[in-house]
Design an enzyme around this catalytic site. Sequence first.
Site, short mmCIF file in Angstrom:
data_model
loop_
_atom_site.label_atom_id
_atom_site.label_comp_id
_atom_site.label_asym_id
_atom_site.label_seq_id
_atom_site.Cartn_x
_atom_site.Cartn_y
_atom_site.Cartn_z
N CYS A 51 -14.14 0.85 -14.72
CA CYS A 51 -14.57 2.24 -14.54
C CYS A 51 -13.35 3.15 -14.64
O CYS A 51 -12.99 3.87 -13.72
CB CYS A 51 -15.26 2.39 -13.18
SG CYS A 51 -16.22 3.92 -12.99
N ASP A 85 -9.61 5.65 -2.44
CA ASP A 85 -8.46 6.08 -3.24
C ASP A 85 -8.99 6.72 -4.53
O ASP A 85 -10.20 6.93 -4.66
CB ASP A 85 -7.55 4.88 -3.56
CG ASP A 85 -8.18 3.98 -4.59
OD1 ASP A 85 -9.42 3.92 -4.67
OD2 ASP A 85 -7.44 3.33 -5.35
N TYR A 117 -6.23 6.80 3.70
CA TYR A 117 -6.39 5.73 2.72
C TYR A 117 -5.69 4.44 3.18
O TYR A 117 -6.29 3.37 3.24
CB TYR A 117 -5.88 6.13 1.32
CG TYR A 117 -5.66 4.88 0.51
CD1 TYR A 117 -6.75 4.19 0.00
CD2 TYR A 117 -4.40 4.32 0.39
CE1 TYR A 117 -6.59 2.98 -0.66
CE2 TYR A 117 -4.22 3.12 -0.27
CZ TYR A 117 -5.31 2.46 -0.79
OH TYR A 117 -5.15 1.27 -1.41
N CYS A 125 -18.47 0.40 -19.61
CA CYS A 125 -19.74 0.27 -18.87
C CYS A 125 -20.47 -1.04 -19.20
O CYS A 125 -21.18 -1.58 -18.37
CB CYS A 125 -20.63 1.47 -19.14
SG CYS A 125 -19.91 3.04 -18.58
N GLU A 139 0.82 -1.21 0.00
CA GLU A 139 0.00 0.00 0.00
C GLU A 139 0.86 1.26 0.00
O GLU A 139 0.51 2.25 -0.65
CB GLU A 139 -0.96 0.00 1.19
CG GLU A 139 -2.04 -1.08 1.13
CD GLU A 139 -2.96 -0.93 -0.08
OE1 GLU A 139 -2.95 0.14 -0.72
OE2 GLU A 139 -3.66 -1.90 -0.41
N CYS A 170 -25.98 3.00 -11.87
CA CYS A 170 -25.04 4.10 -12.10
C CYS A 170 -25.76 5.33 -12.65
O CYS A 170 -26.20 5.35 -13.80
CB CYS A 170 -23.93 3.66 -13.04
SG CYS A 170 -22.65 4.92 -13.26
N CYS A 214 -19.63 -3.61 -16.70
CA CYS A 214 -19.66 -3.20 -15.29
C CYS A 214 -20.81 -3.87 -14.53
O CYS A 214 -21.96 -3.82 -14.95
CB CYS A 214 -19.79 -1.68 -15.18
SG CYS A 214 -19.79 -1.10 -13.47
#
Length: 364
Positions: free
Chosen positions: A202, A150, A132, A209, A49, A218, A212
């Site tokens: 995304c 994030d 985060y 899309c 991370e 959405c 997705c």
Amino acid sequence: MRDTEETPAATLRLLHWYDRHARVLPWRVGPGDRAAGVRPDPYRVWLSEIMLQQTTVAAVRDYFRRFTERWPEVAALAAAEDAEVMAEWAGLGYYARARNLLKGARAVVADHGGRFPDSRDGLLTLPGVGPYTAAAVAAIAFDEPATVVDGNVERVVARLFRIETPLPAAKSELTRAAASLTPAVRPGDHAQAMMDLGATICTPRNPACGLCPLIHGCAARAAGDQATLPRKAPKVAKPVRDGVLWIACRADGALLLETRPDSGMLGGMLGWPGTDWDRSGGPSDPPLTALWRDAGPELRHTFTHFHLRLRVLVADVPADAVPLRGAFVAQAAFRPSALPTLMRKGWNVAAAAIRHPNDTARLA
DNA sequence: CATCCGTGGAT
DNA sequence: TATCCAAGGAT
């Protein structure tokens, strides 16, 4: 908590998508293994991370592999020499991360008995760990239902909820929206699913899309403006700065280097002595008196907030030369890989222009 | 809240 | 070539 609340249908759909499409990453325990009870190593989660802050997966892979091979656990990293860790980080950028990485590892050993804090609040006390990273490690390594936000998650929720407030002002609004999706079950997989979705479906431009799992909910997709979200405040133009790099080669091949101060650009990294970059090359003096000559074309390098143009000057100096700054490093001990990218570029320009001992011998 | 802090790949 | 952007944090 959310234990008694229903997990939103969209969240379940996302987890199902993640079960089938999770990226395979060296620091990740995949959804299949995780379901079988495999627990991620908090050290590896934390290390990954930190490395992934503002940095692409592709850039991190090799660094993560080298770090974990050399320092397999936090105690080993905590015991490492500063210069060795900085050298291993060289090229990855944002060098405050590496300085804080060492501080963090040493804090875990000194203040936490060698085990990472297992809560978001505890993790937040570590240097280099912000909102985060604390949430990500808490969720992924410790199954805390922390909301991980994030750049990917910001994009996903800005589109899902069609939030048109520009960043960074939208941050708190986006965080609240993301929190409404965070489930009590599989919080770590959920966080990684949100990030994988942002990274692979995304995406900033031309989001896929049609693939997705969240398309039905959405709002931006329904309105057709998904590619314009999230909005962002206009960026300021980068000014151009100038400077000089001095690369001295001693008769025995040793090179003059200095460790930069912890504060400022490339802080804590090894580099060639040079001028400041805030003026036009600055009035500062070379690290030793010599016959300096241009090594080649002006070096160009772009940092986060300015463009830099650097003249690279080289000089061949006698074996008894005494520098005013820095220290000579023996030819055999010099590793260009230990330099940040800018300094590596400087070396590439200079190497062709300096007279090597072998050349001297050949000429003699 | 604004600024500082790297780098390399994609477009 | 220029711009954007990536699993942000510290000050």
